[in-house]
Design a protein around this motif. Sequence first.
Motif, PDB file in Angstrom:
ATOM      1  N   GLY A  91      -8.459  -3.509   8.203  1.00  0.00           N
ATOM      2  CA  GLY A  91      -7.260  -4.254   8.551  1.00  0.00           C
ATOM      3  C   GLY A  91      -7.574  -5.604   9.148  1.00  0.00           C
TER       4      GLY A  91
ATOM      5  N   GLU B 248       0.838  -1.193   0.000  1.00  0.00           N
ATOM      6  CA  GLU B 248       0.000   0.000   0.000  1.00  0.00           C
ATOM      7  C   GLU B 248       0.874   1.244   0.000  1.00  0.00           C
ATOM      8  OE1 GLU B 248      -3.663   2.098   2.513  1.00  0.00           O
ATOM      9  OE2 GLU B 248      -3.296  -0.067   2.665  1.00  0.00           O
TER      10      GLU B 248
ATOM     11  N   LEU C 245       1.390  -5.304   2.630  1.00  0.00           N
ATOM     12  CA  LEU C 245       0.110  -5.795   3.121  1.00  0.00           C
ATOM     13  C   LEU C 245       0.061  -7.309   3.241  1.00  0.00           C
ATOM     14  CD1 LEU C 245      -2.389  -3.594   1.062  1.00  0.00           C
ATOM     15  CD2 LEU C 245      -1.741  -3.295   3.469  1.00  0.00           C
TER      16      LEU C 245
END
Length: 723
Positions: A129, A72, A84
């Motif tokens: 997340g 990201e 990520l």
Amino acid sequence: MTSPDTSSPAASPTSSAAPAPASAPTPFHDLSAFVALPRVSGLTLSPDGTRLVTTVATLNGKGTGYATALWELDPAGERPAHRLTRSREGESGAAFAADGTLYFTSTRPDPSVDDADKAAALWALPARGGEARVVLNRPGGVSAVTCAAHADRVVVTAERLIGASTEAEHARLVQARKDAGVDAILHAGYPVRFWDHDLGPARPELFLLEDGPDPQGVPESDASDDGAAPADDAAHHLRHLTGVDRSHAFGLGAEVAPDGSFLLTVVATAEARGNVREGRVVRIELPTGEHRVLHDVPGEDAHVGPVSHDGTRAILTRTPDSTPDSAVAPQLFLLDTATGETTPLAHGWDRWADVVGWLPDDSAVIALADSDGRRPVFRIDVATGEVTQVTHADEAWSDVVLSPDVTTAYGVRSSYLFPPEVARLDLVTGEAERLRNPAERPEIPGRLEDVEATADDGARVRGWLALPEGAAPDGGHPLLLWIHGGPLGSWNAWSWRWTPWIAVAQGYAVLMPDPALSTGYGQEFVQRGWGRWGAEPFTDLMAITDAVEARADIDATRTAAMGGSFGGYMANWVAGHTDRFRAIVTHASLWALDGFGPTTDAAFYWAREMSPEMQEANSPHRFVGDIVTPMLVIHGDKDYRVPIGEGLRLWSELLAKSGLPAAEDGSTVHRFLYFPQENHWILAPQHAKVWYEVVLGFLAQHVRGEDAPAVPDVLGLGRPTAG
């Protein structure tokens, strides 16, 4: 043929790159360091414009392949990029859903399933997340995912066996083939393979991802005692969308309307004598699966582009079938998504454009197009067709995504002075800023110049010239003429496979010209060379080589020519028509056009390009007796675009019939570098190193007059005789 950090600003390829200190070699001086450079590709932006994700490929622990991970980037350019995903198998195909969920595909093991098959599954990272989870796992895997920008609609592309009408039947047939150990394919149509893979018995299909168990049931082997789906597999299922008659050939794209109400796709249709046409545009209603044909014009290919924000229009590229006398000529249209009516768009603009998106108010579209050795970003007003060039730097852009704030875009850009990187673009000013990328720019061991010449017919021929840093040695730099593939292409973007800086680091100057047939110079420039491969493309190459050899910093007595695919064809043609070069390197090359036509993976396309008479007149094999230059032939066995038979016949006839035939004891100055497991491209990093080592050794011997080099130890041959 037809035929790939810091936030410092980009350097202009027409100016000198910062020289690397002599005591600090660049990665281009060391092939192990070069193949280990991280490689950025692809880009996806969340619908709210706050998250930007790219894919980074890095060398695996054994040095035999690359693993990809999702990273990201901060769209504002303030925070450093962060990783990520992390797995040995890697991740790819990232796409944001409307709720911010990040979908991707990966063959990493599903932690909830024991002994799962190695097939790409659909995974998801929550918007807030957390750990990635498997959304869908099916036999044969998942190929791609496309999401609606403003609705809960997720479209999945996956292969299904042609004989299956449900996912349960597909799973049963896959298992039957696996249990029987059968990989045979019974074909009933053409083509049978594409680039580097076989077609059939499965074909790509489009599905809608839906919640809950599959109402059409699951195969008995996967069901519990009461016939229900296992709990872990019941969360999602696929609803088939593409129930439309079509050829098994080629893949399926999906342009999903922003509101998720429908998608547009193009399906291939098989015609007489194996001719295949990608020309039928189909609209599929996502709630019901109902489909209807919006556009279907015989004698042309069609490709559908982005759908407008209000859903009423889409971009359509229409390309009438080429003929031996008429070159490919794609043109843009606006497609009415309700009626199928088309309206010309920017037909006065002499470039081949790829539209990447609509501005938020649907007043204009953003497009990319090859132009004069670059690939700028353009804005096209949909009401007037007026075209405005947005970027003017010496760069090539790809994977451009548009922000909802109207004035901002993001994209992957490169030039011959830096590999692909993610940058932010102001669509009003045209100013671009490099974001904080996952990898630093490598130092370049030289500088780049724009060069040009005038052809015999008065046409302008331009190209790039890469030169070593500093003053030229006495007599000038040895010169390598690199001929691009395609032939419908241009030297305008960084290439990991044909990287001039590795040769520049060895003291060579590298000329990369765009002869007739190259894109970015107008339709007439393409037409000049159409069906005349041995004419204007050849004379253009010689004209610009003459111009560069006349420079004081170039040694015209030490030159070589190289090319791959169409560039390999031209290298073969050059070898049979001039003795001016000390060496020729020909990779994945066309040799005997009469044999190439029926055996390439797209024979129907080749039949549109050259008549039998043109094939005869332009076939390099007819001039084998005139070849007096040492040649290095390179070919991969799994190459279906230019089949291995071309390389085998070239090698046989070179040794038996050329002006430099093999001696009675079989020794020869020619060489054949063969890769049993590679295809049109040499992709494995260990093989890429061998490719460069053998090529540079061959050139050192014949261009620089050095002793025959020791070949890489991994080839197991030691030092060959000079021939």
